[in-house]
Design a protein around this motif. Structure first.
Motif, PDB file in Angstrom:
ATOM      1  N   LYS A 155       0.828  -1.205   0.000  1.00  0.00           N
ATOM      2  CA  LYS A 155       0.000   0.000   0.000  1.00  0.00           C
ATOM      3  C   LYS A 155       0.860   1.252   0.000  1.00  0.00           C
ATOM      4  O   LYS A 155       0.522   2.243  -0.661  1.00  0.00           O
ATOM      5  N   ASN A 160       2.380   1.547  -3.653  1.00  0.00           N
ATOM      6  CA  ASN A 160       1.465   1.613  -4.798  1.00  0.00           C
ATOM      7  C   ASN A 160       0.155   2.315  -4.480  1.00  0.00           C
ATOM      8  O   ASN A 160      -0.894   1.960  -5.015  1.00  0.00           O
ATOM      9  N   ALA A 161       0.217   3.309  -3.618  1.00  0.00           N
ATOM     10  CA  ALA A 161      -1.015   3.997  -3.217  1.00  0.00           C
ATOM     11  C   ALA A 161      -1.719   4.634  -4.417  1.00  0.00           C
ATOM     12  O   ALA A 161      -2.954   4.671  -4.477  1.00  0.00           O
ATOM     13  N   HIS A 162      -0.950   5.114  -5.383  1.00  0.00           N
ATOM     14  CA  HIS A 162      -1.549   5.793  -6.547  1.00  0.00           C
ATOM     15  C   HIS A 162      -2.191   4.821  -7.532  1.00  0.00           C
ATOM     16  O   HIS A 162      -2.909   5.242  -8.449  1.00  0.00           O
ATOM     17  N   LEU A 163      -1.941   3.504  -7.371  1.00  0.00           N
ATOM     18  CA  LEU A 163      -2.496   2.515  -8.288  1.00  0.00           C
ATOM     19  C   LEU A 163      -3.743   1.825  -7.758  1.00  0.00           C
ATOM     20  O   LEU A 163      -4.385   1.076  -8.486  1.00  0.00           O
TER      21      LEU A 163
END
Length: 705
Positions: free
Chosen positions: A145, A148-151
Motif C-alpha cells: 500500500k 502503490n497507493a496511486h495505483l
C-alpha cells in the motif's frame, strides 16, 4: 569466457505440448509419439514437427526448421495460442473467462500475489523476506500500500479493494492451486439475488396493459398511464370485482422503460423514420467502385452576401459593384440564389453546376446534367481557372431526390436517354445521397476562407474597377466566383472521405486504377437527342426559322411538297446551333438532321448568336432581312466580340427552354432575319461576290459619314 557465435540469423521460438498453431487455414500442435515407436519425436535439433488436430480427414504432418518458423512469424503466416490444450485454459473456456475482461480489483490482487511470491523467496536479493503468517501477510500488505497507493482503484460497494491478511493468504493458496491463473482470483460471492414477484399473473397482465397505453400517438405521460390504471382498478371494485394490487409509481415507470426505448419512441413519434434513423447504426449506403458509376444531383440555396463577406472579398469590391450586388440580391427576395450541382459519388467531384436566379425546374436540372455529358474546356477557358475540369463522361446511374425538378417529364426523358438509369432513392434515408448534401455543407462552412480578394478577381477591386466596362458584370462575376471555388479550391483540397486525396486526384486515380474505366462522352447526335430543347416550328419559305437563322435541306423541301402547312417538332441544341434535329412527320420516332443555311456556326452557342444578333441589328437596322454573304462578311469582324461575354455563357447563362426561345425570337431577334438570296441573275459567281462586297463597303461608308 568464450561465447560461440550463432549458427544463423534467426530467432528460435519454443513451443509447448499444449500449444495450438494455426497455419494454412488449419490447426496444428506438436507431434505426439506413437505408442511402441521410441524413434518417434516431436522435436529435432534444427526445428519442430507438427501435426493437424482439427479432425479433418486429410491428416498431415510437417517438419519446420527454426529458421522457417522465424520467417512464418515475421510475415504473419502463423498464429500461436499458448497452452490452448491445457486443463487451465479448458476450464477458463468452460467458464467463459478471459484475462482481458478482468476487473481492476482482480488485476490489482493478481499483482499483489505475484509480488508476494517473489518477495517470499527474496527473488531480487533485497535481503527482505515475508513469511506466510498473519503478521507476514500484514507486513506485506502495508508495504504494498505504501509503494502503490496511486495505483489502488477506488472502493465500490461494501467490499474493500485491499484484502485483509487472512483473505490474502487464501488468495495466495488459490492462485498457486490453479497454476498461477489470474482468473482464479475473481470474486466468488453470488452478488445480488433476484426477489420473487409479489404480483399474480393476472395483476402483472393488468400492469402491462396500462403500461402499453404509453405507446400511443396521443403521447400520454407515465403519470397519466398510472392514473388510468388506478381509475380502472376502482371501476373493478364498483363492478363487484376484486381490486388488483398495483405497483408503486416508480416500479410502474420501470415497467414502461423495460418495454424498450426504441419501441416507446417509435410508437409515440409523429415521424417514425426520424426515430429509426436516430436508433439505427451508422450506414454507409452504396459504395461506388469507379468514377461516374453514380452521379448525385441536388439544388441548394446560397447566401451570396454571406459568402462574399466570409471570404474577405466584400471589403475589396468597388462601391458600385457592392451596390449592384445588393440590388441583385434584393430582387431574389431572400437574398440567396440557387446552385444546382451534379456530383460524382466516387471522387466527390463536381461534374456539372448551374447558377439559378429563379426557382429550379426541369430545365435547370437538364442543363446541369448536360454539363456532365460534355467537356468543360469551354468553361475553364471562359473563367480562366488555374486547373482543368476533366470530370465528365457518360454516367451509369443518376441519383436524385423526389423534387419537382427531377420528377419532371423533360428531366426524366433526358436522363434516361443519356444514361438509361435514373433513380430516386427511398425517402427518409438521406445517407443514400449524403455526398452531395455534404458538398453543400462544405461550400457553406469550410472552403469559403480559401478565396481571398485577389483570388476572386482583380477587375472589381476598388483601384482597378472600370464602371463603364463592367456595367453588366454582377452575374458573370458571381458565376466566376463559384467556378473558381469549385475547380481551383474544392477540387484541389484533400478530402477526409477520400483518404487524404483531393477530388481531382481521386478522379484521375479512379479512372486509371479503379474497377472499370469511365465511359466516354456521348456523340454529338446522342447529346443533341438527350439535351436539346424540344419545341414546334412551322416550315416557311426559308425553311425553319429559329432566332433569325434559316434551316433547310432537300428532305425538308420534300416534306413541304407533301404537306404545305407543316408544323414540325424540332430539337434545338443550345451548345451547337449549326444544325437541328427535325422529327419526320411521316415516320415513327425518326429524327432527321437539318443544317443551318449560314456557314461557319459549328460549335456556336445560342448565347453567342444572340450577342451577334445585337451587333448585326446595330449595323444594318433593327427590323430587316439581310443576305447570307452580307451577314458572313459582317460577322467575320465580330466573332471575338461575341465570345468575350461571360454573362452570355457559362454556368450563369440563361436556361434555354421553349418559352425562352420564343421570348428571344420576339424581343431580341424581333423580325431580323438572315435569308438565302433569290438568284435571278445567272451571271458569273465571281461577279455576284464582287457586287455583295461592294454593297457591304457602301454600307460602311454611309455609317462613317
Amino acid at each position: 569466457m568464450t561465447v560461440a557465435a550463432p549458427v544463423g540469423s534467426y530467432t528460435k521460438y519454443d513451443f509447448g505440448a499444449d500449444d495450438r498453431i494455426r497455419f494454412e487455414g488449419r490447426y496444428w500442435c506438436l507431434k505426439t509419439r506413437n505408442e511402441g515407436d521410441p524413434e518417434e519425436v516431436a522435436r529435432w535439433s534444427e526445428g519442430i514437427v507438427i501435426e493437424t488436430v482439427d479432425g479433418g480427414q486429410d491428416r498431415r504432418v510437417k517438419a519446420f526448421s527454426f529458421e522457417y518458423v522465424d520467417y512464418l512469424f515475421r510475415h504473419k503466416k502463423i498464429d500461436w495460442e499458448q497452452g490452448y490444450f491445457s486443463a487451465r485454459n479448458a476450464i477458463a473456456r468452460a467458464k467463459k473467462l478471459k484475462r482481458t475482461d478482468l476487473p481492476a480489483v482482480t488485476l490489482l490482487r493478481t499483482r499483489m500475489v505475484l509480488e508476494f511470491l517473489d518477495m517470499e523467496t527474496d527473488k531480487y536479493e533485497t535481503g527482505e523476506f515475508f513469511t506466510r503468517s498473519e503478521a507476514g501477510f500484514q507486513k506485506f500488505i502495508d508495504h504494498f500500500k505504501a509503494e502503490n497507493a496511486h495505483l489502488i482503484p477506488p472502493k465500490k460497494g461494501k467490499r474493500e479493494v485491499i484484502p485483509g491478511p487472512r483473505q490474502f493468504g487464501r488468495l495466495v493458496e488459490r492462485f498457486q492451486d490453479n497454476q498461477l491463473e489470474p482468473c482464479s482470483l475473481l470474486p466468488r460471492h453470488r452478488g445480488g439475488v433476484g426477489q420473487k414477484s409479489d404480483f399474480t399473473p393476472e395483476e402483472e397482465a393488468f400492469h402491462m396493459e396500462h403500461a402499453g397505453a404509453y405507446q400511443s400517438k396521443d403521447r400520454p405521460s407515465k403519470l397519466d398511464c398510472y392514473a388510468q390504471m388506478d381509475e380502472a382498478n376502482r371501476r373493478r371494485a364498483e363492478e363487484g370485482l376484486a381490486e388488483l394490487k398495483v405497483p408503486s409509481l416508480r416500479t410502474f415507470q420501470r415497467i414502461i422503460d423495460d418495454l424498450g426505448d426504441y419501441r416507446n419512441e417509435l410508437t409515440r413519434a409523429g415521424d417514425p423514420s426520424r426515430v429509426a434513423r436516430r436508433f439505427g447504426m451508422s450506414r454507409r449506403g452504396y459504395q461506388p467502385q469507379r468514377p461516374l458509376e453514380y452521379v448525385e444531383m441536388d439544388e441548394h440555396k446560397l447566401d451570396v452576401m454571406r459568402l462574399l463577406v466570409r471570404s474577405g472579398i466584400w471589403e475589396f469590391l468597388h462601391p458600385d459593384v457592392k451596390r449592384k450586388i445588393e440590388e441583385k440580391m434584393t430582387q431574389t427576395n431572400d437574398g440567396r440564389v440557387w446552385l444546382s450541382v451534379a456530383l460524382d459519388a466516387y471522387s466527390r467531384s463536381v461534374c456539372g453546376a448551374k447558377l439559378l436566379w429563379g426557382a429550379p425546374d426541369g430545365a435547370s436540372a437538364v442543363a446541369t446534367l448536360a454539363m456532365v455529358a460534355r467537356s468543360k474546356e469551354f468553361e475553364t477557358r471562359l473563367y480562366g481557372t488555374a486547373t482543368n475540369w476533366p470530370q465528365g463522361g457518360t454516367a451509369e446511374n443518376i441519383h436524385v431526390d423526389a423534387g419537382a425538378s427531377y420528377t419532371s417529364l423533360e428531366f426524366q426523358e433526358a436522363a434516361l436517354s443519356y444514361s438509361g438509369n435514373v433513380t430516386v432513392p427511398p425517402s427518409k434515408h438521406p445517407h443514400l445521397r449524403g455526398r452531395v448534401e455534404r458538398f453543400f455543407r462544405t461550400i457553406n462552412q469550410r472552403y469559403i476562407h480559401l478565396l481571398s480578394g485577389q483570388t476572386f478577381s482583380n477587375v472589381l477591386l476598388r483601384d482597378k474597377y472600370d464602371a463603364q466596362k463592367y456595367r453588366h458584370m454582377t452575374d458573370e462575376q458571381l458565376a466566376e466566383f463559384l467556378v473558381m471555388l469549385i475547380v481551383d479550391c474544392y477540387h484541389n483540397t484533400p478530402h477526409r472521405g477520400l483518404k487524404g486525396l483531393t477530388p481531382l486526384q481521386a478522379w484521375y486515380f479512379g479512372t486509371q486504377n479503379a474497377n472499370g474505366a469511365v465511359k466516354g462522352y456521348p456523340s454529338e447526335r446522342e447529346y443533341a437527342e438527350a439535351f436539346s430543347v424540344v419545341t414546334k416550328y412551322k416550315v416557311g419559305n426559308y425553311g425553319i426559322m429559329i432566332l433569325g437563322l434559316p434551316y433547310s435541306n432537300t428532305w425538308l423541301q420534300e416534306c413541304r411538297e407533301m404537306r404545305y402547312d407543316l408544323e414540325l417538332s424540332v430539337r434545338y441544341n443550345e451548345t451547337d446551333i449549326s444544325k437541328i434535329l427535325v422529327k419526320d412527320p411521316f415516320k415513327v420516332n425518326e429524327w432527321v438532321e437539318v443544317e443551318c443555311a449560314l456557314d461557319g456556326l459549328k460549335g456556336w452557342r445560342v448565347t453567342h448568336w444572340l450577342e451577334q444578333i445585337k451587333y448585326l441589328k446595330r449595323q444594318f437596322g433593327a427590323s430587316r432581312s439581310i443576305g447570307m454573304r452580307v451577314a458572313q462578311a459582317a460577322l467575320a469582324n465580330a466573332r471575338d466580340f461575341a465570345k468575350s461575354s461571360k454573362a452570355a455563357a457559362g454556368i450563369g447563362s440563361p436556361l434555354t427552354t421553349a418559352s425562352q426561345l420564343a421570348y428571344w425570337d420576339r424581343e431580341v431577334v424581333a423580325g431580323f432575319t438572315i435569308a438565302r438570296e433569290t438568284v435571278t441573275d445567272y451571271g458569273e459567281p465571281a461577279e455576284a461576290a464582287r457586287v455583295d462586297a461592294e454593297r457591304v463597303r457602301s454600307h460602311r461608308r454611309r455609317r462613317t459619314q
